[in-house]
Design an enzyme around this catalytic site. Structure first.
Site, short mmCIF file in Angstrom:
data_model
loop_
_atom_site.label_atom_id
_atom_site.label_comp_id
_atom_site.label_asym_id
_atom_site.label_seq_id
_atom_site.Cartn_x
_atom_site.Cartn_y
_atom_site.Cartn_z
N THR A 36 69.66 -5.29 108.25
CA THR A 36 69.78 -4.58 106.97
C THR A 36 69.06 -5.31 105.85
O THR A 36 68.89 -4.76 104.76
CB THR A 36 71.26 -4.42 106.57
OG1 THR A 36 71.83 -5.72 106.49
CG2 THR A 36 72.01 -3.58 107.58
N CYS A 40 75.58 -11.81 102.88
CA CYS A 40 76.96 -11.56 102.43
C CYS A 40 77.76 -12.85 102.38
O CYS A 40 77.42 -13.84 103.02
CB CYS A 40 77.68 -10.63 103.42
SG CYS A 40 77.15 -8.92 103.31
N ARG A 69 68.24 -9.98 100.62
CA ARG A 69 68.77 -9.66 99.29
C ARG A 69 70.29 -9.80 99.29
O ARG A 69 70.92 -9.54 100.31
CB ARG A 69 68.41 -8.22 98.89
CG ARG A 69 66.93 -7.95 98.82
CD ARG A 69 66.63 -6.48 98.46
NE ARG A 69 67.53 -5.50 99.07
CZ ARG A 69 67.52 -5.05 100.34
NH1 ARG A 69 66.72 -5.45 101.10
NH2 ARG A 69 68.36 -4.18 100.82
N CYS A 71 74.13 -8.89 98.96
CA CYS A 71 74.93 -7.68 99.15
C CYS A 71 75.54 -7.26 97.83
O CYS A 71 76.09 -8.09 97.10
CB CYS A 71 76.02 -7.98 100.18
SG CYS A 71 77.27 -6.69 100.35
ZN LIG Z 1 78.59 -8.10 101.58
#
Ligand SMILES: [Zn+2]
Length: 348
Positions: A36, A40, A69, A71
């Site tokens: 994705t 995180c 990037r 989350c």
């Molecule tokens: Zn996250």
């Protein structure tokens, strides 16, 4: 820089922290998800990625350097700010004469009170006020180890008087009154019995507050060494009722035995570990790393192991439910046979 092609075991621990959504691991590393393109906090509430798409990084900067990037859901880059706020609050709590109000601590950090309470608990496992109380209790425990009167220790630790000291202990801690563990138990009566069980000879000892020692293959001599100045008394009929509950718990460790009173003491961290051990449901196990994280300090894996080993009340504080990350049993004070047998009884 990738989180150091870390050895397989610590990546296993990180992945377990992710699966457990372990908030105490936030800020220790971030979880990059290659599929994705985001990274995180370990505790992110989003659906778990597949293990093969995950790479661990030391921090957000390391993850961003590979093009990932942050989350939007878990804001992994706020962890550092949170940590600074928590550390500042801890410093303020430690140096304060009085208990500080949550609203003041939050305003100092620039957070709302509710958000600050969550952030603080995520890092320490305790609310700010519980943390302050545990800190005071730990300071008085340290003072009590030297030969001095209980009341002196109480005032030294900053309490206004004996009644508040005892109140703080009974509300927040597993609980031993101060005089039971000062001076080797001087002035305290400890009832005891050695009974045969299917796991071998079992020593059960209790004060009027609860069970203070449960061990195997020990007798009154070992008990006297542990509480050299207590009065030891062979259990009477009142003790027999408690003893019956304890024997039942040992024979059927899959049953709930939270109702049996305990009388133990340790440092704030040891007691946090013991509380977490009591939260492990029968039939389940945890790793030392998971217990350290749950007790509020994921880096204190070895200290969690020591706290586990310092447990005075076998079975009722189920230290046998902690095993190694690789699934092997690890150690047990009374031998692996007993540990294996307890785990088997719980899982069937
Ligand atoms: Zn996250």
């Amino acid at each position: 820089m990738e989180a150091k092609e870390a050895d397989a075991e610590s990546d296993t621990g990180r992945w377990q922290a992710v699966l457990a959504r372990d908030r105490a691991s936030d800020g220790r590393f971030v979880t990059g998800v290659l599929s994705t393109g985001i990274y995180c906090r370990p505790s992110c509430a989003a659906r778990h990625p597949r293990r093969e798409n995950v790479r661990f990084f030391a921090d957000g900067a390391a993850a961003r350097a590979t093009g990932l990037r942050p989350c939007k859901r878990c804001s992994p880059d706020d962890v550092a700010r949170d940590e600074r706020a928590v550390l500042a609050a801890i410093a303020a709590i430690k140096s304060a004469e009085q208990l500080l109000a949550l609203a003041d601590l939050a305003r100092f950090a620039g957070y709302s009170p509710a958000h600050f309470q969550r952030v603080f608990a995520r890092h320490t496992g305790l609310s700010p006020s519980a943390y302050a109380r545990a800190l005071r209790a730990e300071r008085s425990a340290q003072a009590l180890t030297s030969e001095q009167r209980v009341t002196d220790a109480i005032y030294e630790a900053g309490f206004s008087g004996p009644s508040r000291f005892y109140a703080a202990n009974t509300q927040e801690r597993l609980g031993m009154t101060a005089s039971a563990w000062v001076n080797g138990g001087a002035g305290v009566t400890i009832s005891w019995a050695v009974v045969p069980t299917s796991l071998g000879e079992m020593l059960v000892a209790a004060t009027d507050k609860g069970v203070c020692r449960l061990s195997f293959n020990e007798g009154p001599d070992e008990l006297a060494r542990r509480f050299p100045r207590a009065e030891l008394a062979e259990g009477d009929s009142a003790f027999a009722a408690l003893l019956a509950q304890v024997v039942a718990a040992v024979e059927r460790p899959d049953q709930d035995f939270a109702h049996i009173p305990l009388d133990v003491k340790g440092t704030a961290f040891q007691e946090a570990v013991w509380r977490e051990l009591r939260r492990i449901p029968p039939g389940e196990t945890r790793s030392y790393a998971q217990i350290a994280a749950a007790a509020g300090n994921p880096r204190a894996v070895r200290a969690a192991g020591s706290a586990n080993g310092a447990n005075n009340v076998a079975v009722l504080i189920p230290c046998h439910r902690v095993i190694r990350t690789d699934g092997t049993l690890g150690g047990y004070a009374y031998g692996l046979e007993i540990k294996r047998e307890l785990l088997m009884r719980e899982s069937s």
